[in-house]
Design an enzyme around this catalytic site. Structure first.
Site, short mmCIF file in Angstrom:
data_model
loop_
_atom_site.label_atom_id
_atom_site.label_comp_id
_atom_site.label_asym_id
_atom_site.label_seq_id
_atom_site.Cartn_x
_atom_site.Cartn_y
_atom_site.Cartn_z
N ASN A 9 0.88 -1.18 0.00
CA ASN A 9 0.00 0.00 0.00
C ASN A 9 0.91 1.22 0.00
OD1 ASN A 9 -1.75 2.08 0.47
ND2 ASN A 9 -2.35 1.44 2.53
N LYS A 11 0.11 4.25 -0.24
CA LYS A 11 -0.51 5.45 0.34
C LYS A 11 -0.26 6.64 -0.60
CE LYS A 11 -0.11 3.23 4.78
NZ LYS A 11 -0.02 3.32 6.23
N HIS A 96 -9.55 1.39 4.77
CA HIS A 96 -8.28 1.55 5.51
C HIS A 96 -8.50 2.50 6.69
CE1 HIS A 96 -4.15 2.59 6.45
NE2 HIS A 96 -3.80 1.48 5.83
N GLU A 98 -6.82 4.83 7.77
CA GLU A 98 -6.56 6.25 7.47
C GLU A 98 -7.76 6.88 6.77
OE1 GLU A 98 -2.86 5.54 5.48
OE2 GLU A 98 -1.94 5.01 7.40
N GLU A 165 -5.44 -4.92 10.49
CA GLU A 165 -4.42 -3.90 10.73
C GLU A 165 -4.70 -3.20 12.05
OE1 GLU A 165 -2.36 -2.64 6.84
OE2 GLU A 165 -3.99 -1.25 7.18
N GLY A 171 2.73 2.10 10.83
CA GLY A 171 3.73 3.16 10.69
C GLY A 171 4.47 3.49 11.97
N SER A 204 3.49 -2.27 10.30
CA SER A 204 4.94 -2.39 10.50
C SER A 204 5.50 -3.75 10.08
CB SER A 204 5.31 -2.07 11.96
OG SER A 204 4.96 -0.73 12.27
#
Ligand code: 13P
Length: 242
Positions: A9, A11, A96, A98, A165, A171, A204
Site C-alpha cells: 500500500n 498510500k 483503511h 486512514e 491492521e 507506521g 509495521s
C-alpha cells in the site's frame, strides 16, 4: 487451500516517474517468487495507468486505494469501479483506517464501496482493526466483530481479502506480536461464512519480521505500507522464507 496475497500500500507516495523507477528495480527481483503468492501493488490513482502499461504481462497485480460506490455522478474527487477496471486494476483497498480516521469513512460507506467493487469484478481488500485505546480497554474483539458485521452485509465472501491492521501498529514500528495477530485473525475467520477468505496482517511489516509473520497458521499474507516503497525491501517481503 487459502490464497496467499502480499500487497503493498503505497498510500500517498510516488509520482509516475518514481513508480516506474520502482518497477524497474522490483520486477527482476520476482523471478524466483513462488507461483502461489499473489503480488499486489496498491498505488495512487495517478500511477495506475503508467504501471499498467509497464507490467508486460508479469505477475504483479495492480490495486487502487479506494473506490466510490456510484457508477457516475456529481461526486467531485471520487473514482468509480469501472474507471479502475478499465485501467487494469484488479484489487482495491477499502476501509483503511486512514480513510476511516481522516476522511470520515463509516462502516456504511465501506459496505457500499465493497459491493460496488465486487459488482465490477474488483477484489476488495477490506481493512479492519482496533485503536490502542480500544485494545487497552479490552475491546479489540468487539470492535473488529462489529466492523465485520456491518461491513460485510451482502458482500460476496468468495471474492474478498481481509486485512487485520491494528491501528497502533501502523507506521509505528510497533508490530503486533505475531502470535497475537494470529489469534485475532483466527477469530476473524470464525466470523466468516467462507473460511477460505485470505486474511492478511498489516502494521509495521518489514523484511526482518515477515518470515515469522508468514509462519503463523492463520495469516495468509501481508498488507505493507512503508516497506513496500523500496524494491529491495518489498521483494524480501514477497520472497519470505518458509
Ligand atoms: P506500515 O507498514 O507502514 O506500518 O503501514 C501499514 C498499512 O497501513 C498498510 O495498509
Amino acid at each position: 487451500m487459502r490464497k496467499i496475497v502480499i500487497a503493498g500500500n503505497w498510500k500517498m507516495y510516488k509520482t509516475q516517474a518514481e513508480a516506474l523507477e520502482f518497477l524497474q528495480g522490483f520486477m527482476p527481483l520476482l523471478e524466483e517468487t513462488p507461483e502461489d503468492r499473489e503480488v499486489v501493488l496498491c498505488v495512487p490513482f495517478t500511477d495506475l495507468a503508467t504501471l499498467s502499461r509497464n507490467l508486460h504481462g508479469g505477475r504483479i497485480r495492480l490495486g487502487a486505494q479506494n473506490v466510490h460506490w456510484q457508477e457516475v455522478g456529481a461526486y467531485t474527487g471520487e473514482i468509480s469501479a469501472s474507471m479502475l477496471t478499465e485501467i487494469g486494476a484488479r484489487y482495491v483497498i477499502i476501509g483503511h483506517s486512514e480513510r476511516r480516521q481522516y476522511f470520515g469513512e463509516t462502516d456504511q460507506t465501506v459496505n457500499l464501496r465493497l459491493k460496488a467493487a465486487q459488482a465490477h469484478g474488483l477484489i476488495p481488500i477490506l481493512c479492519v482493526g482496533e485503536t490502542k485505546q480500544q485494545r487497552d480497554a479490552g475491546e479489540t474483539e468487539a470492535i473488529i466483530f462489529n466492523q465485520l458485521k456491518q461491513d460485510l452485509v451482502e458482500v460476496d465472501q468468495q471474492n474478498l481479502v481481509i486485512a487485520y491492521e491494528p491501528i497502533w501498529a501502523i507506521g509505528t514500528g510497533d508490530t503486533c506480536e505475531t502470535r497475537e495477530a494470529n489469534r485475532v485473525i483466527g477469530l476473524i475467520r470464525q466470523q466468516l461464512t467462507n473460511p477460505n477468505v485470505p486474511i492478511q496482517y498489516g502494521g509495521s511489516v518489514k523484511p526482518d519480521n515477515i518470515d515469522e509473520i508468514m509462519a503463523q497458521s492463520e495469516i495468509d499474507g501481508a498488507l505493507v505500507g512503508g516497506a513496500s516503497l523500496q524494491p529491495e525491501s518489498f521483494a524480501r517481503i514477497v520472497n519470505y522464507q518458509t
